[in-house]
Design an enzyme around this catalytic site. Structure first.
Site, short mmCIF file in Angstrom:
data_model
loop_
_atom_site.label_atom_id
_atom_site.label_comp_id
_atom_site.label_asym_id
_atom_site.label_seq_id
_atom_site.Cartn_x
_atom_site.Cartn_y
_atom_site.Cartn_z
CB SER A 43 34.14 70.81 51.17
OG SER A 43 33.17 70.60 50.17
CE1 TYR A 77 37.83 69.11 47.43
CE2 TYR A 77 35.25 68.88 47.84
CZ TYR A 77 36.36 69.78 47.54
OH TYR A 77 36.44 70.93 47.77
#
Length: 350
Positions: A142, A167
């Site tokens: 990501s 995350y």
């Protein structure tokens, strides 16, 4: 023809990827936990597009649908015994791991979901790939790994040691874990740092969906950081095209890699990291304007402060991916949002 496992196949990107691979003739097995992070009906509707009827799904059992070269299993990647049996039975050539607990803000309130899926689940994928001699593991990282980095555009040569959400930390951990398996066991791995993906069948927790729903209902949209945000919005079709190009290109060890001049995106092992984005950042104001134009309706804006875990800007340098694979995103925010809005109106009949 390849035998490919796509995890997260009922998810936004996984669905589009599975569809593309099926259409080109690969033998595809889709895996998804079908959890309730967002509306399960949307996940089943995506699977229906791939020929899988929800009434036929039995947890842990591989089922075939209307497409001869697609089958599906409801399974969580933290189920090691289930994964081991699936790998043993299917003999995959390539694994594309898109299964993960997504969302920056949700990680602030449910951190354990990220450890179970993104850490425990990912090591299970690595172990299965190792023991079953998978030729190439491609996995989703990501853009959030860039964290406190402010140098633009984000390059895979930049430092990513300062994440600002769990995350992001879990995705950075995936990259480190993958390198370890590439180095120790010769498992070829490629990580893709995805940048703000949007398009038809998108996730309900993301801005395109939230803004479209609110504007149509005449409700205010929440504009974080008072609109002073920039994102490298990337249309899902461009992302999927890039993933397919990467999956077909197995990374080779770089014998000239020098740890004294270390490029963190390469290695002496069969390991590679790429950014995959639009390479054309868009301001939040431009994005809202494109959404308003596609809807034919003006948004009511509610200005909000910056949210914990968010970053002000993302901007992908995709030159390495372009040089190695020919990747070239080409969908403008105006064209992409029109396609999303058209799908949204049709799906929800509004």
């Amino acid at each position: 023809m390849k035998r490919i496992l796509v995890t997260g196949a009922a998810g936004f990107i996984g669905f589009h990827l599975a569809k593309q691979l099926i259409e080109r003739g690969d033998l595809v097995v889709g895996l998804d936990s079908l959890n309730d992070y967002y509306e399960i009906d949307l996940k089943h509707a995506r699977l229906a597009q791939l020929g899988i009827d929800r009434s036929s799904i039995l947890p842990g059992e591989l089922i075939s649908g209307a497409q001869a070269n697609f089958s599906f299993v409801q399974m969580n990647i933290d189920d090691l015994s289930g994964l081991e049996k699936l790998f043993q039975d299917q003999g995959f050539d390539v694994v594309i791991n898109l299964a993960a607990q997504a969302g920056v803000r949700y990680s602030l309130i449910n951190p354990h979901a990220y450890i179970n899926s993104n850490i425990v689940g990912f090591v299970n994928i690595l172990e299965c790939c190792r023991h079953h001699k998978i030729k190439h593991l491609v996995y989703a990282s990501s853009s959030s790994v860039y964290g406190l980095n402010t140098e633009m555009p984000f390059s895979t040569s930049h430092n990513v040691d300062h994440p600002v959400s769990l995350y992001a930390a879990s995705k950075k951990s995936n990259e480190l874990m993958a390198h370890t398996y590439s180095h120790l066991y010769g498992l070829p791995t490629t990580g893709l740092r995805l940048f703000t993906v949007y398009g038809p069948w998108g996730r309900p927790d993301m801005a395109p969906f939230l803004f479209t729903k609110a504007i149509l209902a005449g409700e205010p949209i929440k504009v974080f950081n008072e609109g002073k945000m920039i994102r490298d919005f990337t249309y899902v079709g461009d992302i999927v095209a890039g993933i397919v190009l990467v999956a077909d290109r197995i990374p080779a060890p770089n014998p000239n890699w020098n740890p004294a001049l270390a490029d963190p995106a390469r290695s002496s092992a069969a390991y590679r990291i790429y950014n995959i984005g639009n390479n054309l950042p868009v301001s939040l104001a431009e994005f809202i304007a494109a959404t308003e134009k596609a809807l034919g309706k003006v948004a009511i804006k509610q200005m909000m402060p910056m949210q914990p875990g968010d970053v002000v800007a993302t901007f992908a340098d995709v030159s390495d991916l372009e040089a190695d694979t020919g990747y070239k995103p080409g969908t403008s925010i105006q064209e992409g949002m029109q396609r999303f809005v058209d799908w949204y109106r049709d799906y929800y009949q509004v």
